[in-house]
Motif scaffolding. Structure first.
Motif, PDB file in Angstrom:
ATOM      1  N   ARG A  53     -35.285 106.097  55.171  1.00 59.64           N
ATOM      2  CA  ARG A  53     -34.666 104.767  54.707  1.00 59.64           C
ATOM      3  C   ARG A  53     -33.824 104.967  53.569  1.00 59.64           C
ATOM      4  O   ARG A  53     -32.897 104.221  53.290  1.00 59.64           O
ATOM      5  CB  ARG A  53     -35.943 104.203  54.568  1.00 59.64           C
ATOM      6  N   THR A  71     -30.289 105.500  55.139  1.00 63.71           N
ATOM      7  CA  THR A  71     -29.736 104.263  55.463  1.00 63.71           C
ATOM      8  C   THR A  71     -29.653 103.263  54.450  1.00 63.71           C
ATOM      9  O   THR A  71     -28.456 102.525  54.643  1.00 63.71           O
ATOM     10  CB  THR A  71     -30.878 103.685  56.781  1.00 63.71           C
ATOM     11  N   ASP A  72     -30.416 103.306  53.593  1.00 59.65           N
ATOM     12  CA  ASP A  72     -30.025 102.223  52.398  1.00 59.65           C
ATOM     13  C   ASP A  72     -28.770 102.515  51.610  1.00 59.65           C
ATOM     14  O   ASP A  72     -28.373 101.609  51.136  1.00 59.65           O
ATOM     15  CB  ASP A  72     -31.301 102.133  51.621  1.00 59.65           C
ATOM     16  N   HIS A 101     -28.187 101.922  60.299  1.00 58.86           N
ATOM     17  CA  HIS A 101     -29.854 101.413  60.208  1.00 58.86           C
ATOM     18  C   HIS A 101     -30.413 101.559  61.379  1.00 58.86           C
ATOM     19  O   HIS A 101     -31.634 101.799  61.519  1.00 58.86           O
ATOM     20  CB  HIS A 101     -29.894 100.094  59.602  1.00 58.86           C
ATOM     21  N   GLN A 144     -32.697 104.497  61.656  1.00 62.48           N
ATOM     22  CA  GLN A 144     -33.952 105.009  60.744  1.00 62.48           C
ATOM     23  C   GLN A 144     -34.841 105.104  61.435  1.00 62.48           C
ATOM     24  O   GLN A 144     -35.529 104.694  62.389  1.00 62.48           O
ATOM     25  CB  GLN A 144     -34.030 103.742  59.775  1.00 62.48           C
TER      26      GLN A 144
END
Length: 317
Positions: A232, A235-236, A242, A245
């Motif tokens: 995460r 991807t954040d 995303h 993820q």
């Protein structure tokens, strides 16, 4: 032997690997019967299903099954449950599969189990719950057991079945026609396998450092014929899309081999991958929680370890 219904996952007439896994699992529980919903059924598909143990293949090839979202498949399965009285229904634990399982449970007044990682005697399901913190065994106590099983939970093993074909029709209710598919856009398929179905997954995390550095992860994955995942944090930070993820708020994977690169191993991430058969971690922090879970660990700088690992794999091909 008792009949076990298996809903076939297929794309453009090609049987997906998760269906072969479900047929393998169904053989340990009873007599597998594959259920084909929608158009695209071919002699090749029939042969593939029979190769992995389907004694019977229910074929509902009506085009309208694919014209509406999810509900027609649930109605088809409900009709077969009423007619065949199977010992259980196995469905892939995908986003669509879990919705079909839930709808089917309501229609048949039955219990449902999702995200199972195994199914044993008496249709007892193994589950990893509460963010992966607890492993439990669950059984349905009402109606026909409906179990949605995670992809890659069971290695597919061929074992020839009769493959007796039976054409079936389903009359869709008005409710099943409530959401119509009005358009389809074909996603370009890359060379890598789909994340949730891959036998090997290589994931990168915060330690990778940038979007550009994910090229290291991709190169390692490609050397192994693996899918690419991301934590995460990665991807954040927009280092990787995303849809890749892995984690409690992302996708759940259960590959044969999971390689975590630069991932600390927070519980959120562990919930999405800890049912992998073998876990390897590469991290410079010897106290990283991921090492508590890993079968093999390398304490070192990923920027040195990963290129060397990739090079060695390429040599051994």
């Amino acid at each position: 032997m008792t009949e076990i219904l298996v809903l076939v996952e297929h794309v453009d007439g090609e049987v997906k690997k998760v269906t072969l896994e479900l047929l393998t699992l169904a053989r340990s529980l009873g007599e597998p019967s594959a259920v084909w919903a929608g158009p695209g059924y071919t002699p090749e598909a029939k042969a593939r299903l029979a190769e992995y143990g389907a004694e019977k293949i229910y074929v509902a090839g009506a085009a309208e099954i694919a014209d509406y979202v999810v509900a027609p498949k649930a109605e088809l399965l409900a009709q077969l449950v009423a007619a065949a009285s199977p010992a259980a229904v196995l469905i892939a634990s995908t986003a669509e599969g879990k919705e079909i399982a839930g709808r089917l449970a309501i229609k048949t007044d039955s219990g449902v189990i999702t995200d199972a990682v195994g199914v044993g005697d008496g249709v007892t399901a193994d589950q990893s719950i509460f963010g992966g913190g607890v492993n439990v065994k669950s059984r349905v106590t009402r109606g026909t057991p409906i179990v949605a099983v995670r992809p890659n939970s069971t290695p597919p093993q061929p074992s020839a079945g009769a493959g007796a074909e039976e054409q079936v029709t389903v009359t869709l209710s008005d409710a099943a026609r409530g959401a119509k598919v009005v358009d389809r856009v074909k996603q370009e398929k890359g060379a890598r396998p789909e994340l949730t179905e891959a036998a090997i997954v290589v994931s990168g995390g915060r330690g990778v450092g940038s979007a550009e550095n994910f090229a290291l992860i991709e190169k390692l994955a490609d050397s192994l014929g693996a899918a690419v995942g991301a934590s995460r944090a990665a991807t954040d930070a927009q280092w990787y899309p995303h849809q890749f993820q892995v984690g409690q708020t992302g996708k759940t994977v259960s590959p044969q081999l999971y390689i975590a690169v630069g991932i600390s191993g927070a519980i959120q991430h562990r919930a999405g991958m800890q049912t992998a058969k073998t876990i390897m971690a590469i991290n410079k922090d010897p106290e990283a929680p991921i090492f508590e879970l890993a079968d093999f660990g390398v304490v070192g700088d990923l920027f040195q370890v990963v290129p060397q690992l990739t090079e060695e794999i390429e040599k051994r091909k």
